[in-house]
Write a protein that holds these residues in place. Sequence first.
Motif, PDB file in Angstrom:
ATOM      1  N   ARG A   8       0.833  -1.204   0.000  1.00  0.00           N
ATOM      2  CA  ARG A   8       0.000   0.000   0.000  1.00  0.00           C
ATOM      3  C   ARG A   8       0.867   1.253   0.000  1.00  0.00           C
ATOM      4  NH1 ARG A   8      -5.367  -0.346   0.919  1.00  0.00           N
ATOM      5  NH2 ARG A   8      -5.396   1.676   1.929  1.00  0.00           N
ATOM      6  N   HIS A   9       1.952   1.237   0.757  1.00  0.00           N
ATOM      7  CA  HIS A   9       2.867   2.377   0.777  1.00  0.00           C
ATOM      8  C   HIS A   9       3.514   2.574  -0.591  1.00  0.00           C
ATOM      9  CE1 HIS A   9       5.865   5.213   2.135  1.00  0.00           C
ATOM     10  NE2 HIS A   9       6.777   4.450   1.561  1.00  0.00           N
ATOM     11  N   GLU A  10       3.953   1.487  -1.208  1.00  0.00           N
ATOM     12  CA  GLU A  10       4.635   1.563  -2.500  1.00  0.00           C
ATOM     13  C   GLU A  10       3.748   2.130  -3.601  1.00  0.00           C
ATOM     14  OE1 GLU A  10       7.974   0.834  -3.425  1.00  0.00           O
ATOM     15  OE2 GLU A  10       8.099   1.099  -1.265  1.00  0.00           O
ATOM     16  N   VAL A  11       2.449   1.859  -3.566  1.00  0.00           N
ATOM     17  CA  VAL A  11       1.562   2.355  -4.622  1.00  0.00           C
ATOM     18  C   VAL A  11       0.827   3.626  -4.208  1.00  0.00           C
ATOM     19  CG1 VAL A  11       1.289   0.099  -5.689  1.00  0.00           C
ATOM     20  CG2 VAL A  11      -0.373   0.856  -4.009  1.00  0.00           C
ATOM     21  N   GLY A  12       1.116   4.130  -3.005  1.00  0.00           N
ATOM     22  CA  GLY A  12       0.545   5.403  -2.587  1.00  0.00           C
ATOM     23  C   GLY A  12      -0.836   5.307  -1.985  1.00  0.00           C
ATOM     24  N   LEU A  13      -1.207   4.177  -1.437  1.00  0.00           N
ATOM     25  CA  LEU A  13      -2.530   4.012  -0.845  1.00  0.00           C
ATOM     26  C   LEU A  13      -2.508   4.123   0.680  1.00  0.00           C
ATOM     27  CD1 LEU A  13      -3.863   1.047  -2.984  1.00  0.00           C
ATOM     28  CD2 LEU A  13      -4.395   3.471  -3.216  1.00  0.00           C
ATOM     29  N   ASP A  14      -1.418   4.600   1.246  1.00  0.00           N
ATOM     30  CA  ASP A  14      -1.314   4.666   2.701  1.00  0.00           C
ATOM     31  C   ASP A  14      -1.699   6.030   3.263  1.00  0.00           C
ATOM     32  OD1 ASP A  14       0.849   6.025   1.741  1.00  0.00           O
ATOM     33  OD2 ASP A  14       2.333   5.004   2.982  1.00  0.00           O
ATOM     34  N   ASP A  47      -0.559   8.995   2.224  1.00  0.00           N
ATOM     35  CA  ASP A  47       0.465  10.018   1.996  1.00  0.00           C
ATOM     36  C   ASP A  47       0.406  10.576   0.584  1.00  0.00           C
ATOM     37  OD1 ASP A  47       1.421   9.726   4.547  1.00  0.00           O
ATOM     38  OD2 ASP A  47       2.943   8.266   3.991  1.00  0.00           O
ATOM     39  N   GLY A  48      -0.681  10.332  -0.109  1.00  0.00           N
ATOM     40  CA  GLY A  48      -0.799  10.820  -1.477  1.00  0.00           C
ATOM     41  C   GLY A  48      -0.260   9.806  -2.462  1.00  0.00           C
ATOM     42  N   PRO A  49      -0.380  10.092  -3.732  1.00  0.00           N
ATOM     43  CA  PRO A  49       0.055   9.138  -4.742  1.00  0.00           C
ATOM     44  C   PRO A  49       1.571   8.962  -4.733  1.00  0.00           C
ATOM     45  CG  PRO A  49      -0.608  11.184  -5.770  1.00  0.00           C
ATOM     46  CD  PRO A  49      -0.959  11.290  -4.304  1.00  0.00           C
ATOM     47  N   ALA A  50       2.001   7.785  -5.098  1.00  0.00           N
ATOM     48  CA  ALA A  50       3.427   7.521  -5.225  1.00  0.00           C
ATOM     49  C   ALA A  50       3.952   8.319  -6.410  1.00  0.00           C
ATOM     50  CB  ALA A  50       3.664   6.036  -5.422  1.00  0.00           C
ATOM     51  N   PRO A  51       5.186   8.831  -6.309  1.00  0.00           N
ATOM     52  CA  PRO A  51       5.734   9.585  -7.435  1.00  0.00           C
ATOM     53  C   PRO A  51       5.923   8.687  -8.649  1.00  0.00           C
ATOM     54  CG  PRO A  51       7.408   9.211  -5.755  1.00  0.00           C
ATOM     55  CD  PRO A  51       6.112   8.722  -5.198  1.00  0.00           C
TER      56      PRO A  51
END
Length: 54
Positions: A36-42, A44-48
């Motif tokens: 979830r962190h890697e794809v930006g679902l945590d 913190d906004g979208p992953a760069p």
Amino acid sequence: MGPEGWQHLRGRPTLIRRSARALDRAEAARTVAWMRHEVGLDGDGPAPGPATPG
């Protein structure tokens, strides 16, 4: 189910047991949190994304 042959690549269908690690719920929770962190679902906004030439 999977093939019973060498490295489960060939052969008749047979039951393949799960490893202890595959059954570890804490390990699964850590993996899902990491994904979830890697794809930006945590939260913190979208992953760069990849840099685009401008």
